[in-house]
Design a protein around this motif. Sequence first.
Motif, PDB file in Angstrom:
ATOM      1  N   PHE A  80       0.830  -1.205   0.000  1.00  0.00           N
ATOM      2  CA  PHE A  80       0.000   0.000   0.000  1.00  0.00           C
ATOM      3  C   PHE A  80       0.866   1.259   0.000  1.00  0.00           C
ATOM      4  O   PHE A  80       0.555   2.239  -0.672  1.00  0.00           O
ATOM      5  CB  PHE A  80      -0.967   0.017   1.186  1.00  0.00           C
ATOM      6  CG  PHE A  80      -2.261  -0.695   0.896  1.00  0.00           C
ATOM      7  CD1 PHE A  80      -3.149  -0.216  -0.054  1.00  0.00           C
ATOM      8  CD2 PHE A  80      -2.602  -1.833   1.580  1.00  0.00           C
ATOM      9  CE1 PHE A  80      -4.339  -0.855  -0.328  1.00  0.00           C
ATOM     10  CE2 PHE A  80      -3.791  -2.491   1.316  1.00  0.00           C
ATOM     11  CZ  PHE A  80      -4.668  -2.003   0.359  1.00  0.00           C
ATOM     12  N   ARG A  81       1.971   1.246   0.734  1.00  0.00           N
ATOM     13  CA  ARG A  81       2.879   2.404   0.720  1.00  0.00           C
ATOM     14  C   ARG A  81       3.493   2.593  -0.665  1.00  0.00           C
ATOM     15  O   ARG A  81       3.678   3.718  -1.121  1.00  0.00           O
ATOM     16  CB  ARG A  81       3.971   2.233   1.764  1.00  0.00           C
ATOM     17  CG  ARG A  81       3.478   2.475   3.172  1.00  0.00           C
ATOM     18  CD  ARG A  81       4.626   2.485   4.178  1.00  0.00           C
ATOM     19  NE  ARG A  81       4.115   2.498   5.518  1.00  0.00           N
ATOM     20  CZ  ARG A  81       4.128   1.476   6.364  1.00  0.00           C
ATOM     21  NH1 ARG A  81       4.680   0.330   6.009  1.00  0.00           N
ATOM     22  NH2 ARG A  81       3.616   1.583   7.570  1.00  0.00           N
ATOM     23  N   THR A  82       3.804   1.491  -1.344  1.00  0.00           N
ATOM     24  CA  THR A  82       4.334   1.561  -2.698  1.00  0.00           C
ATOM     25  C   THR A  82       3.321   2.206  -3.643  1.00  0.00           C
ATOM     26  O   THR A  82       3.695   2.939  -4.558  1.00  0.00           O
ATOM     27  CB  THR A  82       4.699   0.155  -3.203  1.00  0.00           C
ATOM     28  OG1 THR A  82       5.655  -0.418  -2.322  1.00  0.00           O
ATOM     29  CG2 THR A  82       5.258   0.184  -4.609  1.00  0.00           C
ATOM     30  N   LEU A  83       2.044   1.965  -3.402  1.00  0.00           N
ATOM     31  CA  LEU A  83       0.990   2.557  -4.225  1.00  0.00           C
ATOM     32  C   LEU A  83       0.763   4.034  -3.896  1.00  0.00           C
ATOM     33  O   LEU A  83       0.002   4.701  -4.586  1.00  0.00           O
ATOM     34  CB  LEU A  83      -0.318   1.783  -4.042  1.00  0.00           C
ATOM     35  CG  LEU A  83      -0.336   0.373  -4.604  1.00  0.00           C
ATOM     36  CD1 LEU A  83      -1.605  -0.354  -4.195  1.00  0.00           C
ATOM     37  CD2 LEU A  83      -0.188   0.386  -6.107  1.00  0.00           C
ATOM     38  N   PRO A 116      -3.027  15.544  -3.333  1.00  0.00           N
ATOM     39  CA  PRO A 116      -2.323  15.023  -4.497  1.00  0.00           C
ATOM     40  C   PRO A 116      -1.473  13.816  -4.123  1.00  0.00           C
ATOM     41  O   PRO A 116      -0.967  13.725  -3.002  1.00  0.00           O
ATOM     42  CB  PRO A 116      -1.443  16.178  -4.951  1.00  0.00           C
ATOM     43  CG  PRO A 116      -1.202  16.965  -3.720  1.00  0.00           C
ATOM     44  CD  PRO A 116      -2.437  16.791  -2.872  1.00  0.00           C
ATOM     45  N   LEU A 117      -1.329  12.926  -5.057  1.00  0.00           N
ATOM     46  CA  LEU A 117      -0.582  11.697  -4.843  1.00  0.00           C
ATOM     47  C   LEU A 117       0.898  11.985  -4.696  1.00  0.00           C
ATOM     48  O   LEU A 117       1.492  12.686  -5.511  1.00  0.00           O
ATOM     49  CB  LEU A 117      -0.803  10.741  -6.020  1.00  0.00           C
ATOM     50  CG  LEU A 117      -0.057   9.429  -5.973  1.00  0.00           C
ATOM     51  CD1 LEU A 117      -0.502   8.596  -4.786  1.00  0.00           C
ATOM     52  CD2 LEU A 117      -0.254   8.656  -7.252  1.00  0.00           C
ATOM     53  N   VAL A 118       1.496  11.478  -3.631  1.00  0.00           N
ATOM     54  CA  VAL A 118       2.929  11.621  -3.400  1.00  0.00           C
ATOM     55  C   VAL A 118       3.510  10.218  -3.279  1.00  0.00           C
ATOM     56  O   VAL A 118       3.218   9.504  -2.321  1.00  0.00           O
ATOM     57  CB  VAL A 118       3.213  12.421  -2.115  1.00  0.00           C
ATOM     58  CG1 VAL A 118       4.704  12.521  -1.875  1.00  0.00           C
ATOM     59  CG2 VAL A 118       2.588  13.799  -2.195  1.00  0.00           C
ATOM     60  N   LEU A 119       4.287   9.823  -4.270  1.00  0.00           N
ATOM     61  CA  LEU A 119       4.896   8.492  -4.248  1.00  0.00           C
ATOM     62  C   LEU A 119       6.137   8.516  -3.364  1.00  0.00           C
ATOM     63  O   LEU A 119       6.807   9.539  -3.257  1.00  0.00           O
ATOM     64  CB  LEU A 119       5.260   8.050  -5.658  1.00  0.00           C
ATOM     65  CG  LEU A 119       4.079   7.824  -6.592  1.00  0.00           C
ATOM     66  CD1 LEU A 119       4.574   7.520  -7.996  1.00  0.00           C
ATOM     67  CD2 LEU A 119       3.204   6.702  -6.097  1.00  0.00           C
ATOM     68  N   PRO A 120       6.460   7.393  -2.732  1.00  0.00           N
ATOM     69  CA  PRO A 120       7.653   7.356  -1.882  1.00  0.00           C
ATOM     70  C   PRO A 120       8.926   7.514  -2.708  1.00  0.00           C
ATOM     71  O   PRO A 120       8.992   7.096  -3.856  1.00  0.00           O
ATOM     72  CB  PRO A 120       7.585   5.977  -1.229  1.00  0.00           C
ATOM     73  CG  PRO A 120       6.697   5.167  -2.095  1.00  0.00           C
ATOM     74  CD  PRO A 120       5.761   6.118  -2.764  1.00  0.00           C
ATOM     75  N   GLU A 121       9.914   8.138  -2.104  1.00  0.00           N
ATOM     76  CA  GLU A 121      11.199   8.321  -2.762  1.00  0.00           C
ATOM     77  C   GLU A 121      11.922   6.981  -2.838  1.00  0.00           C
ATOM     78  O   GLU A 121      11.872   6.201  -1.888  1.00  0.00           O
ATOM     79  CB  GLU A 121      12.062   9.312  -1.980  1.00  0.00           C
ATOM     80  CG  GLU A 121      11.529  10.727  -2.006  1.00  0.00           C
ATOM     81  CD  GLU A 121      11.591  11.346  -3.388  1.00  0.00           C
ATOM     82  OE1 GLU A 121      12.573  11.093  -4.105  1.00  0.00           O
ATOM     83  OE2 GLU A 121      10.643  12.070  -3.736  1.00  0.00           O
ATOM     84  N   PRO A 122      12.596   6.700  -3.950  1.00  0.00           N
ATOM     85  CA  PRO A 122      13.364   5.447  -4.027  1.00  0.00           C
ATOM     86  C   PRO A 122      14.521   5.479  -3.036  1.00  0.00           C
ATOM     87  O   PRO A 122      15.084   6.539  -2.758  1.00  0.00           O
ATOM     88  CB  PRO A 122      13.862   5.397  -5.461  1.00  0.00           C
ATOM     89  CG  PRO A 122      13.666   6.760  -6.014  1.00  0.00           C
ATOM     90  CD  PRO A 122      12.659   7.468  -5.172  1.00  0.00           C
TER      91      PRO A 122
END
Length: 129
Positions: A80-83, A116-122
């Motif tokens: 879920f965090r990846t999403l 807004p969608l914020v994706l996790p930093e690699p």
Amino acid sequence: MSEKLKFPPDIILTNLYTRFTETAFRKAGGVQKSKMTARYEDKLLCYMFTLCLMLDAFRVDPDSLSEDLAVTTNKVYSIFRTLGCKIEGLNKSEKEALGINGAQSKLVKRAVLNVPLVLPEPKKRKYDR
């Protein structure tokens, strides 16, 4: 797989095999064998969890999903965090709707997809030189 899915049309089975399995050939006779690897299992879970978010107003109970799918809670949280979801506690209206008091509500978590969608930093790796 066809029997487990109660004999769906061939196009559905073909697409499932194409999207979520790796194909290998045996040397003797060239027989094709499909295998679902851990990578493709995670991909399938991502697709399923995305559908769950869409159907449930972008607020999903990951604990019940982990029980239903026999997957560890940490893995469900990670996907879920990846999403792009955040794992949060219940809000006031959800506590009232479920009839849960303060002590019990701390144990219940929701995966919430905010806008807004914020994706996790690699993750940054250190390279040896």
